[in-house]
Motif scaffolding. Sequence first.
Motif, mmCIF file in Angstrom:
data_model
loop_
_atom_site.group_PDB
_atom_site.id
_atom_site.type_symbol
_atom_site.label_atom_id
_atom_site.label_comp_id
_atom_site.label_asym_id
_atom_site.label_seq_id
_atom_site.Cartn_x
_atom_site.Cartn_y
_atom_site.Cartn_z
ATOM 1 N N PRO A 123 72.608 -4.273 2.845
ATOM 2 C CA PRO A 123 73.244 -3.455 3.885
ATOM 3 C C PRO A 123 74.385 -4.222 4.551
ATOM 4 O O PRO A 123 74.358 -5.453 4.653
ATOM 5 N N HIS A 125 75.264 -4.788 7.532
ATOM 6 C CA HIS A 125 74.990 -5.667 8.667
ATOM 7 C C HIS A 125 74.351 -6.987 8.248
ATOM 8 O O HIS A 125 74.260 -7.907 9.053
ATOM 9 N N ALA A 254 83.224 -0.480 5.206
ATOM 10 C CA ALA A 254 82.731 0.698 5.925
ATOM 11 C C ALA A 254 83.763 1.819 5.886
ATOM 12 O O ALA A 254 83.433 2.988 5.622
ATOM 13 N N TYR A 258 81.337 2.498 2.156
ATOM 14 C CA TYR A 258 80.144 1.743 1.736
ATOM 15 C C TYR A 258 79.109 1.672 2.856
ATOM 16 O O TYR A 258 79.447 1.477 4.028
ATOM 17 N N ASP A 259 77.840 1.778 2.458
ATOM 18 C CA ASP A 259 76.711 1.493 3.357
ATOM 19 C C ASP A 259 76.087 0.149 3.031
ATOM 20 O O ASP A 259 75.427 -0.464 3.870
ATOM 21 N N ALA A 260 76.261 -0.316 1.788
ATOM 22 C CA ALA A 260 75.722 -1.603 1.327
ATOM 23 C C ALA A 260 76.739 -2.198 0.363
ATOM 24 O O ALA A 260 77.598 -1.503 -0.185
#
Length: 558
Positions: A123, A125, A254, A258-260
């Motif tokens: 992910p 983050h 982002a 993309y999320d990951a």
Amino acid sequence: MTGQPASDAELDEALALVNGHRDTHGTHAAHEDHAAHDNPAHRPTSASAPSPTPPPSPSPSSPASASSPASASAPAATTPAARSGSPEAPAPDKHRDITPWPAARARAERAATGPGTEPVDVPLHRALGMILAAPLTALTDLPSFDTSAMDGWVVGGPGPWVVRADGILAGHARPDALSDGEAVRIATGARIPQDATAVLRSEHGRTDDKGRLHALRDVVTGQDIRPRGQECRSGDHLLPAGALVTPAVLGLAAAAGYDALPVYRRPRAEVLVLGDELLTDGLPREGLIRDALGPMLPPWLHALGAEVTAVRRLGDDAEALHDAITSSTADLIVTTGGTASGPVDHVHPILRRIGAELLVDGVAVRPGHPMLLARVAAGRHLVGLPGNPLAAVSGLLTLAEPLLRTLSGRAAGCGGPVTYTAPLRDGVQGHPHDTRLVPVALRAERAVPLHFNGPAMLRGIAAADGLAVVPPGGARKGREVEVLDLPWAVPEVGTGTGTGAALYGGPMDGGHAEDSAGSGDGAQADTAAGVGTGSGAGPEAGAGPGDGAVVDGEERFT
């Protein structure tokens, strides 16, 4: 852990500089290997430079040319372990295949065939500081629709314009199309209506008493409109595989949908601090000194791309070192000290005992030349650093950095330390045969050599912006030299030295347990998990001693 008194080693080094005699193992390696035996008050300084009229060198066959006065006359097996035939017995001194400094770095980079882990999707983050395992490709157009670059009015055709009562805000659905002569209030980031001509900034227009909008300057078709796909089109390659995931990369990913991210996990590293003379807290006392490498190496390795899973103090215990190396599952084991051939220098005997493959066994660089690189098992490597702090830094950047660059999948030039060239403000004395790495500060685009650059010193490098690569023989004022960037970095928030890792968190298998708080079985770390061990952001511009500052230290090659 040097294997001979410091005074003998210092005398041999002075003779080597005066006579042009090169000692590639034995004395210098032994002297450099532990900070405990390094006395700054008695070290030779730049006064030890080669004399224009040197005295005759001793004959290579004479006892004076041996690497150590003791080794010239003492039997090969002098310790109880050696006499017993134990596999842990230090081998007699012998000439090593010393590797030139550039070749050592290249060999370390090629030691691994590629990244040490398979790609994983992480992910956003959690991806900061990792390395892209695949190119970053746009999943959408950026921007994905025509959007206003400014607050103001979006207008249709030539003016003046009749202003519609409604307005267009960011995040709203598609607005109604504009007709010629119409305008509508619009916010930055809002969608541009169909058939719009331009955006007129708020400060560039005025309305009259009849509600008509007048331009205060010429209106150019398309002004202040960000057209769809201006930054990229869906499918465009934004970044190559091997790029470092920075905060800006996270934002770009982002925005591109993309999320990951597909990344390589950080290679795992374990640090083994060797030496009975080392303390983890308090002032030096009774022949014991503070361990500088235990606190310094984890954040430095992190900045080089590794996840440090453990830092262990083993003392001068051969069996503890054997067990630690053979039981480790880390991709990289880093040892400090014990790389020479003294009676308690156990790294070489252990590597022979386990059948490790020595890839680099000594490097023609000062400080730090007793460093080594070994393959201890498939996909697992060991970097042996000298025990003196600046010598250990030299080994870290010579061998560990290129290896970690490959293991982490980092492409050349994508994140991590870089090299560049800069002219020297002052001349630097060189070693007759070996490369020197000298701390420098950058001032007005020139590299200023810093003092306090002895192998046991950290004061110079603490104020440095990089390490100047000084060729054999030295470099005169104004010469362009290569500079190794120093990878100062802040560990990722919440990671510390690795998930669940604790410095000095395990049992201490050797050394002075009674003299080291928190070193018993199950003792917690000086730094708890989740607290970064770095010192903050990188050096600010102008940090360090300024021009004309009075600094003093030693010019020393080991």
